[in-house]
Write an enzyme that holds these catalytic residues in place. Structure first.
Site, short mmCIF file in Angstrom:
data_model
loop_
_atom_site.label_atom_id
_atom_site.label_comp_id
_atom_site.label_asym_id
_atom_site.label_seq_id
_atom_site.Cartn_x
_atom_site.Cartn_y
_atom_site.Cartn_z
CE LYS A 195 -20.33 52.16 -49.59
NZ LYS A 195 -19.95 53.06 -48.92
CE LYS A 248 -18.65 53.71 -53.10
NZ LYS A 248 -18.55 54.25 -51.84
C1 PBG Z 1 -17.79 55.04 -46.93
C2 PBG Z 1 -17.19 55.16 -48.56
C3 PBG Z 1 -16.48 54.06 -49.16
C4 PBG Z 1 -16.44 54.79 -50.34
C5 PBG Z 1 -17.14 55.94 -50.42
N1 PBG Z 1 -17.85 56.14 -49.32
C6 PBG Z 1 -15.84 53.13 -48.71
C7 PBG Z 1 -16.36 51.93 -48.09
O1 PBG Z 1 -17.56 51.73 -48.27
O2 PBG Z 1 -15.63 51.12 -47.62
C8 PBG Z 1 -15.52 54.25 -51.51
C9 PBG Z 1 -15.25 55.02 -52.80
C10 PBG Z 1 -14.22 54.36 -53.60
O3 PBG Z 1 -13.95 53.13 -53.45
O4 PBG Z 1 -13.79 55.30 -54.47
N2 PBG Z 1 -17.56 56.06 -46.26
#
Ligand code: PBG
Length: 324
Positions: A195, A248
């Site tokens: 991520k 991601k």
């Molecule tokens: C963190 C989380 C995020 C997303 C999914 N889980 C946000 C982040 O890391 O700031 C982002 C998903 C998206 O942008 O569609 N709980």
């Protein structure tokens, strides 16, 4: 194979020929729909930067899940927006919290729907970080305990898969132990393994009011410049017994999806995040691109890169097109 004896265009001459040589196809089977659940009753609050996506109270969420199910989509992933936030995100592991209640109600109404839950405290903390904060630092090991507790409340209320998105070291292993020690050997873990610290999460953070209140997420999420590090991150989560691994965001990281697909043989998910959705949606609304075609092409490219499953805010609209 050389021109003029070989002509690549022969295989593209008609729609039937193109169907015959087509290498990849999308199906509703591979779609996972992200949904936002909030407190209150009869709430359906549109997220301004993500038109067509809503914050639902549990009652309306269940209605929406029924529709998702009727479109042939096998799974949803839930994100919670609690009424109150605090320093340690205690609503995240409240057995009667919004996500926990949503899981119960979805499982009552649609027992076959695969319910995935996001496991991360950032939507529940006042500081907006994904870990416990002390003296301006995000602490790794104390966060693991909270993540284990959160995952456990989700499993207790019927979640099929928990999906840690915090990027703390060791969290997949810690969650596996918490689940196994409490009778949840069959609950799977989908880890947000690679991520990245991405600008494409912007609309999501508006939806959840979860932007970090100081600094950024660069000490835990990955540097967009790195590819080999993604391999290490995925390998770590596999050693810790992740069942499904995730990359991601998706579109700006198709190379990472392909690399992970080539190196590992676990089911691979890709999260096409909020900013990817909003870009296509906004350009479509402006008449600058054909929204539906761009949507299907983007999803197809993520699948072609190697993703077996795609988390996408386009899931419902894509399924409608695929169902004909
Ligand atoms: C963190 C989380 C995020 C997303 C999914 N889980 C946000 C982040 O890391 O700031 C982002 C998903 C998206 O942008 O569609 N709980």
């Amino acid at each position: 194979m050389i021109f003029p004896q070989y002509r690549a265009r022969r295989a593209r001459a008609s729609e039937n020929l193109r169907r015959m040589v087509r290498e990849n196809r999308l199906s509703p089977d591979m779609l996972i729909y992200p949904m936002f659940v909030t407190y209150g009753k009869n709430v359906k609050d549109e997220i301004s930067s993500m038109p067509g996506n809503y914050r639902f109270s549990v009652d309306n969420l269940v209605k929406e899940v029924k529709e998702v199910e009727s479109l042939g989509i096998p799974a949803v992933i839930l994100f919670g927006i609690p009424e109150t936030k605090d320093e340690t995100g205690s609503e995240a592991y409240n057995p009667d919290g919004i996500v926990q209640n949503a899981i119960r109600e979805i499982k009552n109404a649609c027992p076959d729907m695969v319910v995935i839950t996001d496991v991360c405290i950032d939507e529940y903390t006042t500081h907006g970080h994904c870990g416990v904060v002390k003296d301006g630092k995000i602490l790794n090991d104390p966060t693991l305990e909270l993540l284990g507790a959160m995952a456990l409340t989700h499993a207790d209320t019927g979640a099929d898969i928990v999906a840690p998105s915090d990027m703390m070291d060791g969290r997949v292993g810690a969650i596996r132990v918490a689940l196994d020690d409490n009778g949840h050997k069959d609950v799977a873990i989908m880890s947000y393994a690679a991520k990245y610290a991405s600008a494409f999460y912007g609309p999501f953070r508006e939806a959840c009011d979860s932007s970090p209140q100081f600094g950024d997420r660069a000490t835990y999420q990955m540097d967009p410049a790195n590819a080999m590090e993604a391999i290490r991150e995925v390998a770590l989560d596999i050693v810790e017994n992740a069942d499904i691994i995730m990359v991601k965001p998706a579109l700006p990281y198709l190379d990472i999806i392909r690399m992970v697909k080539t190196q590992f043989n676990l089911p691979l998910a890709a999260y096409s995040v909020s900013g990817e959705f909003s870009m296509i949606e906004a350009a479509g609304r402006n008449g600058w691109i054909d929204r539906d075609r761009a949507m299907m092409e983007a999803l197809l490219s993520i699948h072609r890169a190697g993703a077996n499953m795609i988390l996408t805010y386009f899931a419902k609209d894509a399924a409608k097109i695929l169902n004909g």
